[in-house]
Design a protein around this motif. Structure first.
Motif, PDB file in Angstrom:
ATOM      1  N   ARG A  14      42.383 116.675   5.770  1.00 17.15           N
ATOM      2  CA  ARG A  14      41.625 115.547   5.986  1.00 17.15           C
ATOM      3  C   ARG A  14      42.767 114.354   5.996  1.00 17.15           C
ATOM      4  NH1 ARG A  14      35.977 116.283   4.825  1.00 17.15           N
ATOM      5  NH2 ARG A  14      35.771 118.549   4.363  1.00 17.15           N
ATOM      6  N   LEU A  15      42.232 113.070   6.569  1.00 16.16           N
ATOM      7  CA  LEU A  15      43.060 112.129   6.619  1.00 16.16           C
ATOM      8  C   LEU A  15      43.748 111.573   5.226  1.00 16.16           C
ATOM      9  CD1 LEU A  15      41.391 109.713   9.239  1.00 16.16           C
ATOM     10  CD2 LEU A  15      43.126 111.255   9.541  1.00 16.16           C
TER      11      LEU A  15
ATOM     12  N   VAL B 262      34.412 118.848  19.326  1.00 12.39           N
ATOM     13  CA  VAL B 262      35.853 118.157  18.883  1.00 12.39           C
ATOM     14  C   VAL B 262      36.677 118.994  18.303  1.00 12.39           C
ATOM     15  CG1 VAL B 262      36.820 116.350  17.701  1.00 12.39           C
ATOM     16  CG2 VAL B 262      34.561 116.197  18.778  1.00 12.39           C
ATOM     17  N   MET B 263      36.362 119.866  17.432  1.00 12.64           N
ATOM     18  CA  MET B 263      37.306 120.950  16.774  1.00 12.64           C
ATOM     19  C   MET B 263      37.897 121.890  17.739  1.00 12.64           C
ATOM     20  SD  MET B 263      36.686 123.411  13.508  1.00 12.64           S
ATOM     21  CE  MET B 263      35.792 122.319  12.478  1.00 12.64           C
TER      22      MET B 263
ATOM     23  N   LEU C 277      36.113 105.753   2.099  1.00 13.13           N
ATOM     24  CA  LEU C 277      35.588 106.964   2.762  1.00 13.13           C
ATOM     25  C   LEU C 277      36.155 107.602   3.841  1.00 13.13           C
ATOM     26  CD1 LEU C 277      31.758 106.637   1.424  1.00 13.13           C
ATOM     27  CD2 LEU C 277      33.924 107.439   0.287  1.00 13.13           C
ATOM     28  N   PHE C 278      36.992 106.705   4.807  1.00 12.26           N
ATOM     29  CA  PHE C 278      37.625 106.994   5.848  1.00 12.26           C
ATOM     30  C   PHE C 278      38.401 108.315   5.676  1.00 12.26           C
ATOM     31  CE2 PHE C 278      41.121 106.115   8.975  1.00 12.26           C
ATOM     32  CZ  PHE C 278      40.301 106.549  10.179  1.00 12.26           C
ATOM     33  N   ALA C 279      38.980 108.263   4.217  1.00 13.15           N
ATOM     34  CA  ALA C 279      40.000 109.350   3.918  1.00 13.15           C
ATOM     35  C   ALA C 279      39.443 110.747   4.157  1.00 13.15           C
ATOM     36  CB  ALA C 279      40.584 109.067   2.721  1.00 13.15           C
ATOM     37  N   PHE C 280      38.099 110.819   4.040  1.00 11.89           N
ATOM     38  CA  PHE C 280      37.507 111.998   4.311  1.00 11.89           C
ATOM     39  C   PHE C 280      37.436 112.641   5.615  1.00 11.89           C
ATOM     40  CE2 PHE C 280      35.624 110.916   0.126  1.00 11.89           C
ATOM     41  CZ  PHE C 280      35.643 112.199  -0.556  1.00 11.89           C
ATOM     42  N   MET C 281      37.746 111.844   6.732  1.00 15.38           N
ATOM     43  CA  MET C 281      37.520 112.363   8.148  1.00 15.38           C
ATOM     44  C   MET C 281      38.714 113.182   8.318  1.00 15.38           C
ATOM     45  SD  MET C 281      37.871 110.071  11.605  1.00 15.38           S
ATOM     46  CE  MET C 281      36.260 109.307  11.420  1.00 15.38           C
ATOM     47  N   PRO C 282      38.256 114.734   9.020  1.00 11.86           N
ATOM     48  CA  PRO C 282      39.502 115.467   9.118  1.00 11.86           C
ATOM     49  C   PRO C 282      40.218 114.775  10.218  1.00 11.86           C
ATOM     50  CG  PRO C 282      37.062 116.457   9.759  1.00 11.86           C
ATOM     51  CD  PRO C 282      36.846 114.973   9.238  1.00 11.86           C
ATOM     52  N   GLU C 283      41.674 115.394  10.120  1.00 13.67           N
ATOM     53  CA  GLU C 283      42.640 114.755  10.910  1.00 13.67           C
ATOM     54  C   GLU C 283      42.380 115.031  12.240  1.00 13.67           C
ATOM     55  OE1 GLU C 283      46.388 116.360   9.743  1.00 13.67           O
ATOM     56  OE2 GLU C 283      46.676 114.935   8.148  1.00 13.67           O
TER      57      GLU C 283
ATOM     58  N   THR D  65      51.931 113.289   6.878  1.00  5.26           N
ATOM     59  CA  THR D  65      53.018 113.018   7.671  1.00  5.26           C
ATOM     60  C   THR D  65      52.996 113.261   9.221  1.00  5.26           C
ATOM     61  OG1 THR D  65      54.214 114.827   7.286  1.00  5.26           O
ATOM     62  CG2 THR D  65      54.821 112.855   5.605  1.00  5.26           C
ATOM     63  N   ASP D  66      52.294 114.624   9.460  1.00  2.63           N
ATOM     64  CA  ASP D  66      52.481 115.091  10.769  1.00  2.63           C
ATOM     65  C   ASP D  66      51.419 114.061  11.491  1.00  2.63           C
ATOM     66  OD1 ASP D  66      53.913 117.115  10.186  1.00  2.63           O
ATOM     67  OD2 ASP D  66      52.467 118.368  10.224  1.00  2.63           O
ATOM     68  N   ILE D  67      50.410 113.654  11.084  1.00  8.65           N
ATOM     69  CA  ILE D  67      49.327 112.856  11.901  1.00  8.65           C
ATOM     70  C   ILE D  67      49.868 111.425  11.974  1.00  8.65           C
ATOM     71  CG2 ILE D  67      47.947 112.207   9.763  1.00  8.65           C
ATOM     72  CD1 ILE D  67      46.670 113.018  13.383  1.00  8.65           C
TER      73      ILE D  67
END
Length: 1308
Positions: free
Chosen positions: A605-606, A756-757, A859-865, A917-919
């Motif tokens: 996740r983000l 999307v995935m 809650l934006f942090a829950f979004m998958p990268e 770090t990658d994202i």
């Protein structure tokens, strides 16, 4: 049709109960005469004739079974034929791969022992049966087109990891990868094979020859005079390298391309085949013949519209037929040869699939009259045969074969009960059903008929050498225009044919996504959703295990068909519910990411790991989304727990399996995409290195076990997904920022999320890979153009050269003809306008999803990268992969989409909610690429001013503790085009070399942004803390990068001078060039800062200005001295012209330094110039000759030394008049004159200073500062630089509380 157990049903046990005469009046069975005529018409004799009525036995349902058994027993002389066939062959009658002793290396073998995947360098395996006399054939279905050697070997052949079939005496092989044949030595033979081809291997032991066929076309005799005689028997065998895969057909299925006179190694089930064909003919008779009860006669019926209509006579007749037919339909050979052929013949009459209801009626009959396990096995084998036939059909111009098999697949899936059974148990569990959505690309365009479809080829042939300016391209000639238009017409013809196949594939998905078929259990869509999620999990969680991954070329086609089907249902729902969103406004609502209703496996996740987010954001979830996390879920899982779980799981697995080989095989199971063309499992792991694999330390591939909280996907129902009254299903936990508006059906949201995935998993990678064909066309076109130019310049007397050039021209033309047709296919199937619109739609979906998620705050942090990755990658694909064929600018809402994506990149590259770090690096790289192109840079300039300023502030944060190279690159791109001599696209000394890929961001023409430069200047001026922290970090990195560069070129020079080792490690050269490029870009950022906000260095009322100026002067002098010294290290390495160090040259670094000096010494006001001059001259490293070097003024001593070498050219800015304006050159002249005068005056006025008065640290400047409280002294430059990192005194280590100016007392 009702299922067995309701209505009129006949189980096999009670057929005879219905045949009692007294029942006939009750049940509606016709009179005995008519029944007799009917049964005789249905059950004809073997010759197809009916005996005369007088000699005919009277048939009733009482004696029908006996009559049927007698008919089936006729001409069943298979016993004799079986003995005859067995002659010339040794081994089991069922031929499979020898997984017990006949293999070498590591291999994965399918459950059916017919498919194999290479799992080592070069593994080999043979069959269980050999032949010594007669003519024999077997087929190999090529699943991947890599390195394989297929053929025959004897029992005495010994293979290893280097030598396989064909590399030893008495083994013979064909290799379609290298287009050769092998028998110890090798020669050219045959054609190249591709995935989806079928190779037939023929051996004639009477004549002693071996031959091969490719898709039924003979490649000629490969070997003759093969060794025969006593003890010589040949086994089918294969050797294959890592990841390569095939499936064998020794005769367990009908051969696709039988050859007259040759027998398959495994006998066909002749007796069963005869029986099945007879029973099928009886079934056809039932369909053809109707009973007119009122007239009392038999009538011919239209078979296409046949329906059972509950006629007891017909039903009991069919029950008798199916009593014998059903068991036969469980055998794969009979399903493929008899049933599939019959069903295909029904559809051959053309028309829509709906126009053939007979198939639906037959499927109803099967469910009614066959045992359930028989129907299941029959349907499974039917779908497997269809999939195999579809995948391994050759491409023909009208794609007729693919269309044929897809139509039957649709017809079968239209049957609700069959569809649900296949979805639940077969399509994703046993089969690789994604193959149905793939259209393979023909490797050999001649066989695919593309020459007839696209008779005229064309390719772009206008090329410009990449320089500082592109020349105007000439207009295309009339002949060129005609060729291009003819080529485009051919491409359109091809497109129409491929669209037919794509339409059928979308129809299949529409059937699978049907949510209205709720009769008898869950609707198809919800079964599909659960299987689809599992499919995604396998591909997401096994990134390194190639046997499980769905090949990316399949994923691309599946993605496009799924988007088409999804949008069809989405817009259908919108039509019925006007308040819902249309598919053009589609997005995934943020609650899907945190309410636990959709499983994202172990995807990042983000904000990091899901378990961490649940702990840290549990209060936010409760407050915003009304979601309470179960305390049990929050218990931390320690590493010890994980280890215990791992050990117990491993021991449990091993206790359940009989051997270590199976334990390993189990870990590598389902679905093995590379092996058998249809089966989805590879459960046997074969290894000759069994000792090392008996107790592996860890499973092979990426099979590390990690604790994952998975949803019970299989158990989810419609209510769990769509929700009911008071239950929001997937949309549970709507945050207050999310509008309370219906979007669409919840199930479609999950499909969208899966799409999307899918794009993230492998589609983007494949889109980039297929661009290679277009690049090949361009390269060959350039080579052809060069050759034609050489032909035109070739002297007439040199006929030999002229002939060679003509040969080259012919080769290049033939290759281009082939490639341009292949490119047409790829452009239609992958890069067409419709496909581009799909990817653009996906980009917009991601942008809207990110925007909605961003509004939810923490809650934006829950979004998958992967949502951010897909947004960036899909834009990149649209810009770089589709652009040669279609223009992105033509897409609707393009400008607005570009701006919204720019806003996302600008905001989130430094978003504290994103921790990976990658994202973060990906976001930074995407922004760096964005500012290189004028249209996307303008989009950045159009985002709201507040966001622009915030972005620039984040870019100006100190470089320490973060990846700074990309940040620096962004700032450089914003400046490029404004700096001193900084208007080039490629470096001047590289213009004569081969141009690189002109689409690279670094090779774009300068497009500076004055708006963003102005924001940067305002920030640096207004924030007194920002400027010194930013500039000190830039100076630190410059010091490091240039020092590393100098150290590396010293090593390179030493290595180059050594006699015994005359080469340098290419990696070292690359790192060296990178350090040089970093130094240049850091100097350009300093030039940008000095130009935009000179007061940061020259306004000494600012606390750190003088220190910054001294540090800058010190570094500039160091760079100048290293680069400009005569016959120095830099010169020598540049003159070596090593590959990898092309960018290292005097020009880029010297013009960057010159730009800074000119701004400080010429363009500043009087006071600024004086300060800059004083600091520069006060630096002990300053040398006037370094400034003179810029204009080509060499030292007299150097000139004298260089006198003999008259061809030696000195560097001078005067030689770069195309890159440096006359105004800029005059400023350099002015600067040199100014410094010459000032240095003379400084030399004249400088009084000798005693050593006691010099700074005891640097011995370069007089003492000018005294420390509190210890009263030690140094110069200001030394103490200021020291205090940046350390607060302790140089001498006594006391903590310095303050620094005062020190002036030497006059009395002394």
């Amino acid at each position: 049709m009702t299922s067995r157990g309701s209505g009129t049903a006949f189980s096999r046990k009670n057929y005879r109960l219905t045949t009692e005469p007294e029942k006939s009046k009750v049940t509606g069975i016709v009179n005995s005469r008519l029944l007799n005529d009917y049964l005789h018409r249905v059950f004809t004799t073997a010759d197809g004739n009916q005996p005369a009525a007088a000699y005919r036995k009277h048939l009733t349902f009482q004696n029908l079974q006996e009559h049927l058994e007698r008919l089936l027993a006729e001409e069943n002389g298979s016993e004799d034929s079986r003995d005859q066939v067995a002659e010339g062959r040794l081994g089991p009658s069922t031929v499979v791969l020898d997984h017990t002793s006949g293999f070498e290396g590591l291999l994965l073998v399918d459950d059916d022992l017919l498919g194999v995947i290479g799992h080592s360098n070069f593994g080999s395996i043979r069959a269980t049966t050999c032949v010594y006399k007669g003519k024999w054939i077997y087929e190999v279905l090529i699943s991947s087109q890599g390195l394989m050697q297929i053929g025959w070997c004897t029992l005495n052949c010994r293979f290893n990891q280097e030598e396989g079939v064909g590399d030893t005496p008495d083994s013979y092989a064909y290799d379609g990868n290298r287009v050769r044949k092998w028998n110890v030595t090798t020669t050219n033979y045959g054609k190249s094979w591709a995935a989806g081809d079928i190779v037939s291997c023929l051996i004639d032991l009477d004549e002693g020859t071996i031959a091969f066929c490719l898709n039924g076309i003979s490649l000629g005799t490969a070997f003759d005079n093969i060794t025969r005689g006593a003890g010589m028997a040949y086994f089918p065998a294969i050797s294959l390298s890592f990841k390569e895969s095939v499936a064998f057909n020794f005769g367990s299925r009908p051969l696709r391309y039988p050859v007259e006179g040759y027998r398959p190694l495994q006998d066909p089930p002749v007796a069963d085949l005869v029986k099945a064909r007879k029973l099928l003919s009886y079934l056809k008779n039932v369909i053809h013949i109707g009973i007119d009860v009122t007239e009392g006669k038999l009538v011919e019926k239209d078979t296409s519209m046949w329906q059972l209509q509950g006629e007891p006579t017909v039903l009991i007749t069919l029950a008798h037929i199916f009593n014998y037919f059903s068991p036969l339909m469980c055998k794969v050979y009979l399903v493929e040869d008899v049933l599939m052929t019959f069903l295909l013949s029904i559809l051959e009459r053309g028309g829509a699939v709906e126009a053939h209801p007979l198939i639906q009626q037959l499927l109803d009959l099967m469910w009614l009259l066959m045992e359930e396990y028989e129907v299941h096995e029959c349907l499974k084998q039917l779908l497997m045969s269809l999939l195999r036939a579809y995948r391994f059909s050759p491409i023909i111009p009208d794609l007729g074969l693919q269309i044929h098999y897809l139509r039957l697949t649709i017809a079968v899936l239209k049957h609700e009960k069959s569809r649900k059974y296949l979805l639940s148990n077969v399509l994703f569990d046993v089969l690789r059903s994604v193959v149905f959505f793939y259209i393979k690309s023909p490797l050999r365009v001649e066989e695919a008929g593309l020459q007839e479809l696209i008779p005229t080829t064309w390719w772009p042939n206008r090329f410009t050498k990449e320089g500082k300016e592109s020349k105007e391209v000439k207009e295309e000639s009339a002949e060129e225009r005609l060729r291009r238009r003819a080529y485009e017409r051919g491409c359109q013809r091809l497109k129409k044919r491929i669209e037919v196949v794509e339409g059928l594939q979308v129809q299949i998905l529409k059937l699978l996504l049907n949510n209205k078929d709720r009769g008898g259990g869950e609707a198809s869509r919800y079964i599909f959703l659960n299987k689809f999620r599992k499919f995604l999990q396998e591909n997401a969680s096994n990134r390194g295990n190639l046997t499980v991954l769905c090949p990316p070329e399949y994923m691309v086609c599946f993605l496009h068909r799924l988007i088409a089907a999804l949008r069809y249902f989405w817009d259908g729902h919108k039509a019925k519910n006007p308040a819902a969103l249309s598919s053009e406004e589609a997005y995934v609502p943020p609650q899907l990411f945190y309410n636990g209703k959709v499983d994202y496996f172990d995807l990042q996740r983000l904000g990091g790991l899901l378990s961490h987010l649940k702990k840290t954001l549990k209060d936010d979830l409760a407050a915003k989304a009304n979601i309470l996390i179960d305390p049990a879920e929050l218990q931390a899982v320690t590493m010890d727990d994980l280890d215990e779980d791992e050990e117990s799981a491993t021991s449990a697995a091993q206790s359940q399996r009989p051997s270590a080989a199976l334990a390993i095989g189990g870990a590598l199971a389902r679905p093995a995409w590379l092996s058998s063309p249809t089966l989805g499992r590879a459960n046997r792991f074969l290894s000759t290195a069994a000792v090392s694999l008996m107790n592996p330390r860890r499973p092979l591939g990426t099979l590390e076990k990690i604790k994952v909280l998975t949803l019970r996907v299989e158990q989810r129902t419609r209510e769990d997904i769509e929700g009911t009254h008071g239950n929001e299903g997937l949309l549970l936990g709507r945050p207050p920022e999310e509008p309370d508006q219906p979007i669409t059906e919840n199930s479609l949201l999950e499909v969208l999320d899966g799409i999307v995935m899918m794009y993230n998993l492998s589609v983007h990678q494949q889109l980039g890979k297929m661009v290679g064909v277009s690049d090949d066309v361009n390269e060959y076109a350039m080579a052809l153009k060069d050759t034609e130019e050489k032909i035109s310049r070739c002297p007439k007397r040199r006929r030999d050269i002229h002939e060679e050039l003509l040969k080259s021209q012919k080769v290049f033309s033939e290759k281009l003809n082939h490639l341009s047709r292949r490119l047409a296919w790829i452009n239609v199937t992958i890069y067409s306008k419709e496909k581009m619109q799909d990817i653009y739609w996906l980009l917009r979906v991601c942008i809207r999803t990110i925007e909605h998620g961003d509004r939810t705050g923490s809650l934006f942090a829950f979004m998958p990268e992967f949502y951010l990755s897909v947004a960036m990658n899909s834009y990149s694909a649209l810009k770089n992969y589709f652009s040669p064929v279609n223009s992105m600018e033509e897409l609707p809402g393009y400008e607005e989409t570009l701006m919204r994506l720019a806003a996302i990149l600008a905001k989130h590259f430094a978003d504290s909610r994103i921790v990976g770090t990658d994202i973060r690096d990906s976001l930074m790289q995407a922004l760096a690429s964005y500012v290189c192109y004028p249209h996307s840079l303008r989009a950045v300039e159009r985002i709201p001013e507040e966001q622009r300023i915030s972005m620039m502030k984040n870019l100006l944060a100190p470089y320490e503790q973060r990846p700074w190279a990309q940040t620096n690159w962004i700032l450089v791109r914003l400046w490029r085009g404004c700096g001193f001599g900084y208007r080039y696209t490629r470096l001047p000394h590289l213009l004569k070399t081969k141009p690189e890929d002109a689409s690279l961001p670094s090779l774009q023409k300068p497009c500076p942004s004055t708006l963003l430069q102005r924001h940067m200047a305002d920030l640096l001026r207004s924030d007194r803390d920002l400027a010194p922290s930013f500039l000190n970090s830039v100076l630190n990195q410059l010091n490091w990068a240039f020092s590393e560069f100098i150290g590396m070129i010293q090593e390179i020079q030493q290595a180059a001078e050594r006699l015994e080792r005359n080469f340098v490690d290419s990696r070292q050269l690359k790192v060296c060039a990178t350090c040089f490029d970093l130094s240049v870009s850091l100097l350009r950022v300093l030039e940008m800062t000095v130009t935009l906000a000179p007061e940061i260095f020259l306004d000494w009322n600012r606390p750190s200005s003088e220190l910054l100026l001294r540090r800058l002067a010190q570094l500039l002098n160091q760079v100048l001295n290293r680069v400009t010294a005569e016959r120095n290290l830099f010169d020598r390495v540049v003159n070596l012209r090593l590959p990898g160090l092309e960018s290292v040259d005097h020009y880029p670094i010297l013009v960057a330094v010159t730009g800074i000096l000119v701004r400080l010494l010429v363009d500043s006001d009087v006071q600024g110039t004086e300060r800059a001059t004083a600091v520069l001259l006060a630096d002990p490293c300053f040398q006037l000759r370094s400034i003179q070097y810029l204009l080509g003024h060499a030292e007299p001593s150097a000139l004298a030394a260089a006198a003999p070498a008259t061809d030696k050219r000195h560097f001078s800015l005067h030689t770069y008049t195309e890159y440096i304006s006359t105004e800029e050159l005059s400023k350099v002249e002015k600067m040199l004159n100014h410094l010459s005068e000032e240095s003379k005056q400084a030399a004249a006025t400088t009084l000798p200073t005693s050593e006691e008065d010099l700074c005891p640290i640097c011995y370069a400047h007089p003492i000018s500062a005294i420390f509190r409280p210890c009263s030690h002294k140094s110069c200001k430059a030394c103490i200021n630089q020291h205090l940046m990192n350390n607060k302790d005194c140089f001498f006594c280590k006391a903590t310095i509380t303050g620094v005062d100016d020190f002036t030497k007392p006059a009395s002394s």
